[in-house]
Design an enzyme around this catalytic site. Structure first.
Site, short mmCIF file in Angstrom:
data_model
loop_
_atom_site.label_atom_id
_atom_site.label_comp_id
_atom_site.label_asym_id
_atom_site.label_seq_id
_atom_site.Cartn_x
_atom_site.Cartn_y
_atom_site.Cartn_z
CB CYS A 15 -0.87 -0.19 0.99
SG CYS A 15 -0.20 0.36 2.88
CB CYS A 18 3.45 -0.23 3.10
SG CYS A 18 1.78 -0.70 3.74
CG ASP A 396 4.84 16.76 -40.27
OD1 ASP A 396 5.18 17.99 -40.94
OD2 ASP A 396 5.68 15.85 -40.53
#
Length: 703
Positions: A15, A18, A396
């Site tokens: 997580c 953590c 382009d």
């Protein structure tokens, strides 16, 4: 001074909280100077000295395993049911069931009932309490700290059963979050498995199979039908069709023969090939893609940065609100202490910022991984967000909207020269030029088997054409502007030129200082799918599509009309393209520039989002652009914009849902309906829904 920098891959990073704690623990190692943790890619970069044992010790609170970046990880596929945290959660659940059976038979206050619930709390919450209490002593207020306070509080006021249920639901929430985050990361891991670890190499008369790390540049690699190519290289012998879907996302195999480039991770379908290795394993196109995709996850999107800042202040605020809920009603309004302390604990649980913190990164990790598998390289969450907000797309022309391979369509001869002589003289001059139009004239001359002339003293005339001496006469080839300066063009010739230009053709004049000898018209073929792609962009909500070209006004307008573009800007030099992008940004805000990544580098860099075509094998395209379409396929553009818009929607849905659910749960305190277990179900439900909603992005396909 040399930077002592090491990169490691991580397993078991569950997580965001953590991750932050792990990073802080490594920073506390005295010999470490700096550390950057990439949660999405599960990687860490350490500046300074630190052994793997020290790093694993820093992550021992979450069982994090550390491996050198280059080491191929054998996926440790531990069963969901065998993981220690999940086993303790199941034991905890069984004890809760026993506890509630005892409470019905013996009563809630019976020592046996309390003992079973206490055992359930201790077994299921051991790791949680260990971390939570340690955080509490260090004044670190994360999710585990909030949970620890809530469970201890529940025990103090005698809510043994609810305390046990909260422990179990939290363990379940952690397990499901870890599982779903792993699913999101899988989209990156699948990229790492594309290229083989070993290659068959011919050295002298010997053929051997060796690790790709031991292959040298210029080694000859042998690839049999049905085998994956292990390294980037150039075909030196044989012909075959190569499936390049893994790198470029192209579904149709590409035919390769001598001199053609091949990429690591692509599949040889038919013949035997001998390939000269041109790049080391860490420099292959697939290695660059993996590196950039991982870096992309580290570059936080604007919404992610905002949410991380918000969560920093949000958690202490929730703790303060919980304290007020627990203390004010009993102190000032005669409330019952046990009831309001219970309500305060419920606020603490429901206020966990987990769903909020994970709402953005999980969506971005999933979207970037999905795009990479389809041959679209997005270099960061910020570019994904900006692509989702695009109003204008500028293109382009050559090689982007058109094939980029102009063909000679008309040769008109005047005076004493016939068409073949015009073509022959032009090809002789253009043999010295690198311009795409020059190659069209040379190709046409070769196809017609035209007599070759010898040109001398070639000189380029910037932006207008070129001149050279053939048979002691100076010949010019170039745009009508060049000949306006040399010799007057008659009205009749002027009409012919305009007519050809209206048809979308580029007109080049051939002649001497005194006389116009002929006209060559060249047309670049529009890509087959370009008109439908432009329509898709308009349907996606792009307000304006603009073509920027160095071609003349009439040619530009003809192609622009053919494609259904909103606007065409012609006769532009590179500097003009740059200025056009600046003007579009000032007027419309978010603007994308789509080009080949080499000629258009300034415009790509100036646009909100620079998108390069045909990135595979072109380092400049990969490096310059924010997004690279690895195949030379414009079809990927609507998909990329659609994916980005869906990602923005998903992030908004996630944040809104996570906050709304918490507000609704907090409002339930007023009638006294919010229980501890309902609070954690609300928190866990929000986290799960946010993750599952984000994983929907894995299914995003072409429009």
């Amino acid at each position: 001074m040399e930077d002592n920098r090491n990169v490691y891959r991580l397993q078991g990073l569950s997580c965001t909280n953590c991750a932050a704690k792990f990073e802080k623990n490594i920073r506390d190692i005295q010999t470490v100077e700096d550390v950057q943790l990439n949660f999405g890619a599960s990687k860490i970069t350490v500046h300074g000295e630190a052994t793997i044992d020290q790093l694993e010790q820093a992550g021992s609170f979450d069982g994090i395993k550390v491996y050198p970046e280059r080491q191929r990880l054998v996926e440790n596929k531990e069963s969901f049911w065998k993981k220690r945290g999940n086993v303790t959660a199941i034991i905890s659940l069984l004890l809760i069931i026993v506890g509630y059976i005892l409470s019905f038979q013996l009563g809630e206050e019976n020592p046996f009932t309390i003992g079973v619930f206490l055992l359930s709390i201790l077994i299921g919450g051991f790791d949680l309490f260990k971390t939570g209490l340690k955080n509490l002593t260090q004044h670190q207020f994360d999710m585990k700290t909030l949970m620890t306070i809530a469970i201890i509080g529940a025990v103090v006021i005698g809510e043994w059963g609810e305390g046990a249920v909260v422990v179990f639901l939290f363990a379940l929430s952690e397990a499901l979050e870890g599982y779903s985050m792993d699913k999101a990361r899988q989209s990156i891991r699948s990229l790492m498995d594309i290229a083989p670890n070993r290659a068959t190499i011919k050295r002298g008369n010997e053929t051997m199979e060796i690790d790709v790390e031991d292959v040298h540049i210029n080694d000859i690699m042998l690839i049999k039908p049905g085998q994956k190519i292990a390294m980037d290289g150039e075909v030196v012998k044989g012909q075959s069709s190569i499936n390049q879907a893994a790198i470029t996302g192209e579904s149709i195999p590409v035919y390769k023969e001598n001199g053609d480039e091949v990429f690591a991770g692509t599949l040889n379908e038919e013949g035997v090939l001998e390939v000269r290795v041109t790049k080391n394993v860490e420099d292959t196109t697939i290695a660059k893609i993996i590196h950039l995709v991982e870096e992309a996850q580290e570059e936080r999107a604007h919404s992610q940065q905002f949410i991380e800042r918000f969560a920093k202040y949000y958690t202490p605020a929730i703790m303060f609100i919980a304290l007020l809920v627990a203390v004010i009603p009993p102190l000032f309004f005669g409330g019952i202490w046990s009831e309001w302390v219970y309500n305060g604990l419920a606020v603490l649980v429901v206020g966990c910022p987990c769903a909020l913190v994970i709402s953005t990164p999980v969506a971005i990790v999933t979207a970037i991984g999905n795009a990479a598998r389809k041959g679209v390289l997005i270099k960061g969450g910020v570019h994904l967000e900006e692509t989702g907000r695009l109003k204008v797309v500028a293109f382009d022309k050559t090689g982007t909207l058109t094939e980029g391979k102009p063909e000679v369509t008309d040769v008109l001869a005047f005076s004493n020269m016939n068409g073949k002589e015009i073509l022959g003289h032009s090809a002789a001059i253009e043999a010295f030029s690198q311009h795409p139009l020059a190659s069209a004239i040379i190709r046409k001359a070769e196809q017609e088997h035209i007599e070759t002339y010898t040109a001398e003293s070639f000189q380029s005339i910037t932006g207008k054409g070129a001149k050279a001496i053939i048979n002691r006469i100076v010949y010019f080839i170039g745009s009508p502007t060049l000949f306006d300066e040399l010799t007057p063009i008659s009205n009749n010739r002027e009409k012919q030129i305009k007519e050809l230009q209206k048809q979308g053709k580029t007109v080049m004049l051939v002649g001497t200082q005194d006389e116009l000898k002929g006209i060559i018209a060249v047309a670049d073929q529009v890509r087959a799918g370009s008109p439908s792609i432009i329509q898709k962009l308009h349907r996606l909500g792009i307000e304006k599509t603009v073509m920027l070209t160095g071609d003349n006004e009439a040619t530009g307008k003809a192609i622009g009309n053919q494609l259904g573009l909103t606007e065409t800007k012609a006769e532009l030099l590179p500097q003009d393209k740059l200025n056009s992008i600046k003007m579009l940004r000032e007027k419309h805000g978010n603007v994308a520039m789509v080009g080949d990544g080499v000629n258009d580098a300034p415009a790509l860099a100036t646009a909100t989002v620079g998108i390069a075509m045909g990135g595979a094998g072109t380092d400049a395209a990969i490096e310059t652009a924010d997004i690279s379409l690895m195949a030379d396929e414009l079809e990927k553009l609507p998909y990329t914009i659609s994916l980005s818009r869906k990602t923005l929607k998903v992030i908004k849905q996630n944040v809104t849902f996570a906050l709304a659910l918490k507000v609704i749960a907090l409002l339930l305190i007023i009638p006294g309906w919010l229980t501890l277990w309902l609070a954690i179900i609300a928190d866990m439900g929000a986290t799960l829904i946010v993750v599952l909603n984000s994983l929907r992005l894995m299914k995003t396909n072409y429009e």
